[in-house]
Design a protein around this motif. Structure first.
Motif, PDB file in Angstrom:
ATOM      1  N   GLN A   1      29.518  39.344  38.962  1.00  0.00           N
ATOM      2  CA  GLN A   1      29.554  40.788  38.727  1.00  0.00           C
ATOM      3  C   GLN A   1      30.570  41.097  37.640  1.00  0.00           C
ATOM      4  OE1 GLN A   1      29.681  43.120  42.239  1.00  0.00           O
ATOM      5  NE2 GLN A   1      30.686  44.826  41.259  1.00  0.00           N
ATOM      6  N   THR A   2      30.175  41.850  36.637  1.00  0.00           N
ATOM      7  CA  THR A   2      31.039  42.108  35.475  1.00  0.00           C
ATOM      8  C   THR A   2      31.434  43.555  35.346  1.00  0.00           C
ATOM      9  OG1 THR A   2      29.096  42.403  34.083  1.00  0.00           O
ATOM     10  CG2 THR A   2      30.054  40.195  34.200  1.00  0.00           C
ATOM     11  N   GLU A   3      30.777  44.406  36.181  1.00  0.00           N
ATOM     12  CA  GLU A   3      31.101  45.818  36.036  1.00  0.00           C
ATOM     13  C   GLU A   3      32.504  46.074  36.530  1.00  0.00           C
ATOM     14  OE1 GLU A   3      28.538  44.629  37.521  1.00  0.00           O
ATOM     15  OE2 GLU A   3      26.738  45.360  36.540  1.00  0.00           O
ATOM     16  N   ASN A   4      33.194  46.965  35.849  1.00  0.00           N
ATOM     17  CA  ASN A   4      34.524  47.374  36.249  1.00  0.00           C
ATOM     18  C   ASN A   4      34.424  48.209  37.506  1.00  0.00           C
ATOM     19  OD1 ASN A   4      37.237  47.659  36.180  1.00  0.00           O
ATOM     20  ND2 ASN A   4      37.265  49.266  34.602  1.00  0.00           N
ATOM     21  N   ALA A   5      35.360  48.000  38.424  1.00  0.00           N
ATOM     22  CA  ALA A   5      35.319  48.733  39.679  1.00  0.00           C
ATOM     23  C   ALA A   5      35.305  50.213  39.452  1.00  0.00           C
ATOM     24  CB  ALA A   5      36.523  48.341  40.540  1.00  0.00           C
ATOM     25  N   GLY A   6      35.961  50.644  38.404  1.00  0.00           N
ATOM     26  CA  GLY A   6      36.054  52.082  38.192  1.00  0.00           C
ATOM     27  C   GLY A   6      34.845  52.664  37.551  1.00  0.00           C
TER      28      GLY A   6
ATOM     29  N   PRO B   1      45.658  45.004  41.706  1.00  0.00           N
ATOM     30  CA  PRO B   1      45.472  43.796  42.507  1.00  0.00           C
ATOM     31  C   PRO B   1      46.664  42.849  42.434  1.00  0.00           C
ATOM     32  CG  PRO B   1      43.541  44.227  41.139  1.00  0.00           C
ATOM     33  CD  PRO B   1      44.612  45.142  40.654  1.00  0.00           C
ATOM     34  N   GLU B   2      47.504  43.035  41.415  1.00  0.00           N
ATOM     35  CA  GLU B   2      48.616  42.106  41.219  1.00  0.00           C
ATOM     36  C   GLU B   2      49.848  42.558  41.973  1.00  0.00           C
ATOM     37  OE1 GLU B   2      50.374  38.689  39.905  1.00  0.00           O
ATOM     38  OE2 GLU B   2      48.291  39.301  39.604  1.00  0.00           O
ATOM     39  N   CYS B   3      50.255  43.881  41.739  1.00  0.00           N
ATOM     40  CA  CYS B   3      51.502  44.339  42.349  1.00  0.00           C
ATOM     41  C   CYS B   3      51.321  45.384  43.421  1.00  0.00           C
ATOM     42  CB  CYS B   3      52.449  44.881  41.264  1.00  0.00           C
ATOM     43  SG  CYS B   3      51.796  46.369  40.444  1.00  0.00           S
ATOM     44  N   GLY B   4      50.097  45.966  43.519  1.00  0.00           N
ATOM     45  CA  GLY B   4      49.814  46.924  44.565  1.00  0.00           C
ATOM     46  C   GLY B   4      50.189  48.345  44.237  1.00  0.00           C
TER      47      GLY B   4
ATOM     48  N   LYS C   1      34.669  45.416  42.232  1.00  0.00           N
ATOM     49  CA  LYS C   1      34.811  45.926  43.608  1.00  0.00           C
ATOM     50  C   LYS C   1      33.855  45.161  44.542  1.00  0.00           C
ATOM     51  CE  LYS C   1      34.921  50.250  46.217  1.00  0.00           C
ATOM     52  NZ  LYS C   1      34.714  51.717  46.135  1.00  0.00           N
ATOM     53  N   CYS C   2      34.395  44.649  45.630  1.00  0.00           N
ATOM     54  CA  CYS C   2      33.580  43.847  46.591  1.00  0.00           C
ATOM     55  C   CYS C   2      32.537  44.740  47.247  1.00  0.00           C
ATOM     56  CB  CYS C   2      34.479  43.218  47.653  1.00  0.00           C
ATOM     57  SG  CYS C   2      33.533  42.282  48.910  1.00  0.00           S
ATOM     58  N   PRO C   3      31.263  44.380  47.131  1.00  0.00           N
ATOM     59  CA  PRO C   3      30.210  45.208  47.760  1.00  0.00           C
ATOM     60  C   PRO C   3      30.232  45.143  49.287  1.00  0.00           C
ATOM     61  CG  PRO C   3      29.267  43.187  46.895  1.00  0.00           C
ATOM     62  CD  PRO C   3      30.701  43.195  46.441  1.00  0.00           C
TER      63      PRO C   3
ATOM     64  N   VAL D   1      39.156  45.932  45.713  1.00  0.00           N
ATOM     65  CA  VAL D   1      39.204  45.814  44.240  1.00  0.00           C
ATOM     66  C   VAL D   1      40.020  44.575  43.891  1.00  0.00           C
ATOM     67  CG1 VAL D   1      39.937  46.878  42.071  1.00  0.00           C
ATOM     68  CG2 VAL D   1      38.983  48.296  43.910  1.00  0.00           C
ATOM     69  N   TYR D   2      39.416  43.677  43.065  1.00  0.00           N
ATOM     70  CA  TYR D   2      40.123  42.439  42.706  1.00  0.00           C
ATOM     71  C   TYR D   2      39.659  42.008  41.328  1.00  0.00           C
ATOM     72  CZ  TYR D   2      35.777  40.106  44.108  1.00  0.00           C
ATOM     73  OH  TYR D   2      34.472  39.715  44.215  1.00  0.00           O
ATOM     74  N   PHE D   3      40.334  41.009  40.769  1.00  0.00           N
ATOM     75  CA  PHE D   3      39.998  40.529  39.414  1.00  0.00           C
ATOM     76  C   PHE D   3      38.645  39.848  39.452  1.00  0.00           C
ATOM     77  CE2 PHE D   3      44.712  40.527  39.325  1.00  0.00           C
ATOM     78  CZ  PHE D   3      44.899  41.434  38.280  1.00  0.00           C
ATOM     79  N   LYS D   4      37.771  40.243  38.486  1.00  0.00           N
ATOM     80  CA  LYS D   4      36.402  39.765  38.521  1.00  0.00           C
ATOM     81  C   LYS D   4      36.263  38.302  38.133  1.00  0.00           C
ATOM     82  CE  LYS D   4      35.216  41.502  33.883  1.00  0.00           C
ATOM     83  NZ  LYS D   4      34.328  42.435  33.138  1.00  0.00           N
ATOM     84  N   ASP D   5      37.353  37.711  37.586  1.00  0.00           N
ATOM     85  CA  ASP D   5      37.243  36.284  37.285  1.00  0.00           C
ATOM     86  C   ASP D   5      37.490  35.414  38.518  1.00  0.00           C
ATOM     87  OD1 ASP D   5      39.875  36.831  37.622  1.00  0.00           O
ATOM     88  OD2 ASP D   5      40.570  35.932  35.720  1.00  0.00           O
ATOM     89  N   GLN D   6      37.807  36.077  39.666  1.00  0.00           N
ATOM     90  CA  GLN D   6      37.952  35.325  40.917  1.00  0.00           C
ATOM     91  C   GLN D   6      36.553  35.037  41.495  1.00  0.00           C
ATOM     92  OE1 GLN D   6      41.195  38.257  42.417  1.00  0.00           O
ATOM     93  NE2 GLN D   6      41.514  36.365  43.594  1.00  0.00           N
ATOM     94  N   PRO D   7      36.359  33.851  42.006  1.00  0.00           N
ATOM     95  CA  PRO D   7      35.004  33.486  42.486  1.00  0.00           C
ATOM     96  C   PRO D   7      34.558  34.265  43.725  1.00  0.00           C
ATOM     97  CG  PRO D   7      36.582  31.789  43.081  1.00  0.00           C
ATOM     98  CD  PRO D   7      37.328  32.743  42.169  1.00  0.00           C
TER      99      PRO D   7
END
Length: 368
Positions: A58-63, A7-10, A33-35, A40-46
């Motif tokens: 949501q705290t689950e890792n996208a993977g 999500p940071e550098c692609g 991961k956005c439902p 896929v983005y950092f989960k600390d983003q609102p």
């Protein structure tokens, strides 16, 4: 393990990598991961940086999302979409139904209005009654009241017509027409009045009666008959103007004899004289000879006059052309040069042509 983009550098990395080998940002247990859109983005983003969907803690890792979680995340917007489609369908159905009802109602109102206008202008009781039977529950109160009033007036008109017809009276029929100028029986009433006046004219059988009928019924049913009757009556009936003409002709004729005026005497005759004092195919010279013959040398003066007892017969000899057969008494007063007077009477028979000229003249001396 799945390959994702950092999500940071692609750069493409494993979702289980502790750090991004390119930019060094922490990866494991830091992503979601956005439902809604799958970003896929950092989960600390609102919220999802791509579609704005809230993270919702949501705290689950996208993977490491389980298949149930992914299925649930995919099912939620699908259900929402189905509800939206259903709501739109219901709204559309209601809208279409409303439009159909509106046009149906408008069509019904228009049909009723057309029927109302037609029935209100009709003079047929059955037409008005049919309107009331058909639209009693649909038409406005005003329409129903107006139509019931119209029906009542028509029924009253029918009753008054029956009374006028049964009476057989011209005045009753004329009064009915005056009160009901637009009645459906107008033509029949005019016909009845015409028949009454024609019967009266025939009963009188005079020129005046026929002319009165024509004045009252310029477009009547018996106009041609009336004109023919006038011609027939004129052909047979001696009118006052006929009597005046005949009297004038013979007064002038005898006045000319009294004055020994040859021109005036001969001008009283037509160019063809059928009979004159017993001579057939006579001429005007024969008339002059008669004038000279009656004025003998011992006659000082002579006065001819009629006593007015004219008998006149009239005969049509052409279109509007008449011949008159006339008989009357004429008096002759002769004054002689010796002072004596002699009075004679003659029965005159004559004919006058359509030009007002004498074509026949004969006389017989009456014995006292």
């Amino acid at each position: 393990m799945a390959m994702i983009k950092c999500p940071e550098c692609g750069h493409e990395i494993s979702d289980q990598a502790p750090y991004c080998p390119s930019c060094g940002v922490a990866i494991k247990d830091k992503l979601t991961k956005c439902p809604a859109c799958g970003q896929v983005y950092f989960k600390d983003q609102p919220a999802c940086p791509k579609c704005g969907h809230p993270t919702n803690g949501q705290t689950e890792n996208a993977g490491i999302n389980t298949s149930a979680t992914v299925t649930e995340n995919m099912t939620t917007p699908t259900k929402r979409n189905n509800l939206l489609v259903a709501a739109v369908a219901v709204f559309a159905a209601l809208l279409i139904g409303g439009i159909c009802y509106f046009f149906y109602h408008q069509s019904s109102v228009e049909r009723e209005n057309q029927a109302y206008e037609y029935a209100l202008s009709s003079t047929d009781v059955q037409v008005v009654q049919n309107y009331l039977d058909t639209y009693m529950d649909e038409a406005s109160e005003e329409h129903i009241q107006n139509m019931e009033k119209h029906l009542s007036e028509l029924k009253q008109s029918d009753e008054e017509w029956t009374n006028a017809l049964v009476s057989g009276s011209k005045s009753a029929l004329e009064q009915y027409l005056e009160q009901h100028p637009d009645s459906p029986f107008k033509s029949l009433a005019i016909h009845k009045i015409d028949s009454i006046d024609w019967a009266a004219a025939q009963a009188a059988n005079t020129v005046e009666a026929m002319e009165t009928y024509l004045e009252q019924h310029a477009d009547g049913e018996h106009v041609d008959e009336a004109n023919q009757n006038i011609k027939g009556i004129n052909a047979k009936t001696v009118q006052p103007e006929d009597k005046l003409m005949v009297r004038s002709i013979f007064d002038s004729f005898f006045s000319s004899i009294n004055n020994k005026d040859e021109d005036a005497v001969t001008s009283a005759f037509g160019s063809l004289i059928n009979s004159f004092l017993g001579k057939t195919n006579a001429t005007r010279n024969d008339v002059v000879t008669f004038l000279h013959k009656i004025y003998k040398t011992d006659i000082a003066s002579m006065d001819w006059s009629t006593v007015g007892d004219y008998t006149i017969n009239k005969k049509e000899v052409g279109d509007g052309q008449y011949e008159y057969s006339v008989s009357f008494t004429a008096g002759q007063n002769v004054s002689h040069t010796d002072g004596t007077n002699v009075q004679n009477k003659y029965r005159i028979s004559a004919k006058i042509n359509p030009d007002g000229k004498i074509t026949d003249l004969n006389m017989v001396k009456l014995l006292e």
